[in-house]
Design a protein around this motif. Structure first.
Motif, mmCIF file in Angstrom:
data_model
loop_
_atom_site.group_PDB
_atom_site.id
_atom_site.type_symbol
_atom_site.label_atom_id
_atom_site.label_comp_id
_atom_site.label_asym_id
_atom_site.label_seq_id
_atom_site.Cartn_x
_atom_site.Cartn_y
_atom_site.Cartn_z
ATOM 1 N N GLY A 53 12.188 -8.717 7.822
ATOM 2 C CA GLY A 53 12.544 -8.576 9.225
ATOM 3 C C GLY A 53 13.847 -9.285 9.491
ATOM 4 O O GLY A 53 14.486 -9.826 8.588
ATOM 5 N N PRO A 54 14.289 -9.308 10.729
ATOM 6 C CA PRO A 54 15.563 -9.967 11.049
ATOM 7 C C PRO A 54 15.612 -11.427 10.616
ATOM 8 O O PRO A 54 16.651 -11.911 10.163
ATOM 9 C CB PRO A 54 15.640 -9.837 12.574
ATOM 10 N N GLU A 55 14.465 -12.153 10.748
ATOM 11 C CA GLU A 55 14.472 -13.554 10.342
ATOM 12 C C GLU A 55 14.820 -13.699 8.869
ATOM 13 O O GLU A 55 15.637 -14.537 8.476
ATOM 14 C CB GLU A 55 13.104 -14.205 10.602
ATOM 15 N N THR A 56 14.212 -12.857 8.031
ATOM 16 C CA THR A 56 14.484 -12.913 6.593
ATOM 17 C C THR A 56 15.936 -12.570 6.300
ATOM 18 O O THR A 56 16.595 -13.214 5.476
ATOM 19 C CB THR A 56 13.557 -11.953 5.836
ATOM 20 N N ASP A 57 16.461 -11.540 6.971
ATOM 21 C CA ASP A 57 17.848 -11.133 6.750
ATOM 22 C C ASP A 57 18.810 -12.266 7.077
ATOM 23 O O ASP A 57 19.733 -12.563 6.305
ATOM 24 C CB ASP A 57 18.177 -9.906 7.611
ATOM 25 N N PHE A 58 18.607 -12.906 8.214
ATOM 26 C CA PHE A 58 19.531 -13.964 8.610
ATOM 27 C C PHE A 58 19.364 -15.210 7.746
ATOM 28 O O PHE A 58 20.330 -15.957 7.536
ATOM 29 C CB PHE A 58 19.340 -14.296 10.090
ATOM 30 N N ARG A 59 18.166 -15.442 7.242
ATOM 31 C CA ARG A 59 18.003 -16.579 6.329
ATOM 32 C C ARG A 59 18.700 -16.311 5.002
ATOM 33 O O ARG A 59 19.174 -17.239 4.341
ATOM 34 C CB ARG A 59 16.518 -16.874 6.132
ATOM 35 N N MET A 60 18.773 -15.035 4.587
ATOM 36 C CA MET A 60 19.586 -14.703 3.419
ATOM 37 C C MET A 60 21.038 -15.091 3.677
ATOM 38 O O MET A 60 21.697 -15.691 2.819
ATOM 39 C CB MET A 60 19.493 -13.210 3.119
#
Length: 655
Positions: free
Chosen positions: A583-590
């Motif tokens: 989700g967006p959280e995972t993408d931004f943590r990348m």
């Protein structure tokens, strides 16, 4: 001879018209060519601009990003790439006018869509070396259902395990009440002995203590009622919550859970019979207290008479018959209606029950100390999260990532595979100072430190394994039978069968948790654990479970660890967690991890200053070559005939 020039003038005019027509046609063609030339120049300039992609970003993560300071910097660089095309001595004399970036899309834009687009574009080719031996696309839907079911079972088990502890507390409340009644009986018996010995003072002391103990009964009854009411209320609330989650359960698991939950409800129903008898003790204790006080009053009168009695000096045979004086008091005391709790209650094997409680308490402490291999410690590194993209874009809150932004199962699998390929995780590499060691765990949970992220990963894996293990126990008649036998031992064969059922489900839940501890410990040790357990792959027996409670985490010798090559290792379970967390959280943590790591060589690097796509609008001025302003306009200073062309060009690394 008179000469006439009509024909000459006529021909001249015709030639001028033909020449004007030809020049107009040529100019029109040249203008069209200029537009084509301009388009080629703009496209080439845009390609040159985006050819300046960040080399380290590509080499390290196979992502393309055009680093910039401000949009004006991109406009200036684009103008420089366009200049050679405009300065060329050719049939298309052009001059650059206003150049502006009308739309700029950074890697951080689109709630992670830009990042996912690049990852998926790369992984279509990068997956050529991936065999999907642990998590195949066609198995993803089934695993998704199984993990959701495990989560629902784990939550239900957690709630009802809590109710089991409340049921045990209810039994302990009855034990406290019974202890008080037993103490009253002993005080009554001791008082009777004092009366038989004509010890008035001793009797009054015992009777006073009995009176005090009787005064405690109403409070003990109320404490029991409060616990019983609380348990009944919570069971009804849990039933509603459980029914709202049954959609995630298969019919087999639902039937198994339903059978165990009904034991709790039968326990509270059966407790209604006990409650009526317990509530009666409130009034009976008040009556007995009045009875004791009356007897004490009679005893005081006798004692006062004895203390004040003086023998008659004239009558040598005058003696005080204390036995006769105390006989009425003793007779009345002997018919005292002693209170008893004529119901079945209590936990007989409190030691074993306490050991099982300790297993539950293990996970409330330091999980990593419990689960990591002996002698190994977790990394204490903290990544550089200054200006982290997740925080700048509103996704900086730590916690388990949720939601699925990727379009389909295969897309989520590919993004998860990308994460495991380019981000470190526990056990992948030796710990090094100054870097984040558990990057994949950060993608999942977003805590600021390595240790917190690894602890959250351990907790999540423990929850998944606990739910899956409980599903196995519910489907295994042998294990359910073993749990019931231990429940009977703990309950002491009281005959209150619903209590045995409650303790049985508690044991099953703790057993699943104990097995999960061994599972996660094996994963951290580099071993594999089957996703769904069988009789052969189950490691912890009930003896080992009790030993785990005794030793604070170490099972008995009957609990082996080896699983061979069956199942998934830690990386495989991380792949599973990533699959459900995209989700967006995972993408931004990348992006957080990418920015943090690239700053080691380039301190000022910012992911939100890496362009993914840009649209530039250019105004270009041209002049006509085959059209003139005319003799009269030239004479008036009209100058060259110019025109403007406006074109927009879009470039980027996406589709």
């Amino acid at each position: 001879m008179r000469r006439r020039g009509e024909i000459t003038v006529f021909l001249t005019m015709i030639l001028v018209c033909v020449w004007a027509l030809l020049c107009g046609l040529v100019e029109s063609a040249r203008t069209a060519g200029a537009r084509c030339y301009l388009r080629q120049a703009l496209d080439s300039s845009m390609d040159s601009l985006f050819g300046q992609y960040h080399r380290k970003l590509w080499e390290s993560y196979r992502l393309l990003g055009l680093e910039y300071g401000t949009p004006g910097d991109l406009e200036g660089e684009f103008r420089e790439f366009l200049a050679p095309y405009l300065e060329a001595q050719n049939w298309y004399p052009l001059e650059a006018g206003e150049i502006s970036a009308v739309r700029l899309t950074a890697l951080t834009d689109g709630d992670g869509a830009c990042l996912e687009e690049q990852i998926l574009a790369y992984m279509k080719y990068g997956l050529l070396s991936t065999t999907w031996d642990e998590l195949k696309p066609d198995e993803a839907a089934e695993l998704f259902r199984a993990v959701k079911e495990a989560g629902a079972v784990k939550e239900a088990a957690g709630v009802y395990k809590g109710h089991a502890r409340e049921a045990v507390k209810l039994e302990k409340a009855l034990e406290q009440l019974n202890d008080s009644l037993e103490k009253q009986r002993k005080l009554w018996e001791t008082g009777a002995e004092r009366l038989r010995g004509c010890d008035g003072g001793g009797f009054l002391s015992q009777a006073a203590r009995l009176d005090t103990e009787l005064g405690k009964v109403p409070g003990l009854v109320k404490a029991y009622e409060k616990k019983a009411d609380g348990l009944d209320r919570k069971l009804k609330e849990s039933r509603k919550e459980y029914e709202s989650r049954t959609g995630d359960l298969s019919q087999t698991v639902r039937d198994g859970l339903e059978a165990e939950i009904r034991q709790y409800e039968a326990y509270t129903d059966r407790d209604g019979e006990r409650r009526r008898q317990v509530e009666a003790l409130d009034g009976l204790s008040q009556q007995n207290r009045e009875y004791v006080r009356q007897v004490m009053e009679e005893a005081r009168s006798v004692q006062e008479y004895i203390d004040s009695w003086e023998p008659d000096d004239e009558d040598e045979d005058d003696e005080l018959d204390e036995e006769a004086l105390w006989r009425p008091v003793r007779t009345r005391w002997n018919v005292y209606p002693a209170l008893t709790l004529n119901v079945q209650f209590g936990i007989r094997d409190k030691e074993t029950e306490g050991f099982l409680e300790r297993v539950q308490e293990l996970i409330s402490g330091d999980l990593l100390a419990l689960l990591l291999p002996e002698g190994e410690t977790a990394s204490e590194q903290r990544p550089d999260l200054t200006d982290a993209p997740s925080a700048l874009c509103g996704y900086g809150k730590s916690g388990e990532a949720g939601g699925n932004s990727a379009a389909g199962l295969v897309d989520r699998l590919m993004i998860g595979e990308y994460a495991l390929r380019y981000f470190d995780y526990y056990g992948r590499k030796p710990l090094k100072d100054g870097c984040c060691a558990y990057e994949t765990e950060y993608l999942l949970f977003g805590h600021a430190g390595d240790r917190e992220n690894l602890s959250s990963a351990a907790s999540r894996l423990l929850a998944v394994r606990e739910g899956l293990n409980l599903i196995h126990i519910l489907s295994d008649p042998q294990k359910r039978g073993e749990a019931e036998a231990l429940a009977v031992t703990i309950a002491g064969g009281t005959g209150l069968l619903p209590l045995v059922g409650v303790i049985k489900f508690f044991i099953m839940g703790v057993w699943a948790l104990g097995e999960a501890v061994l599972d996660v410990r094996a994963l951290f040790n580099g071993e594999k654990v089957p996703f769904l357990k069988t009789q052969d792959s189950w490691r912890l027996d009930l003896g080992g479970l009790v030993d785990m409670g005794k030793t604070g985490g170490n099972p008995g010798e009957s609990s082996g660890l080896g699983q061979g090559d069956k199942g998934m290792d830690y990386k495989g379970y991380l792949r599973l967690l990533l699959f459900f967390s995209m989700g967006p959280e995972t993408d931004f943590r990348m992006l957080d991890m990418i920015q943090s790591n690239l700053r080691a060589a380039q301190p000022g690097f910012r992911a939100d200053h890496c362009a993914h796509a840009v649209e530039i609008s250019a105004v270009v001025c041209g002049k006509h070559l085959f059209l003139t302003p005319g003799v009269w306009k030239a004479a008036a200073g009209g100058g060259e005939q110019r025109y403007e062309m406006t074109a927009a060009v879009t470039g980027g690394y996406g589709k």
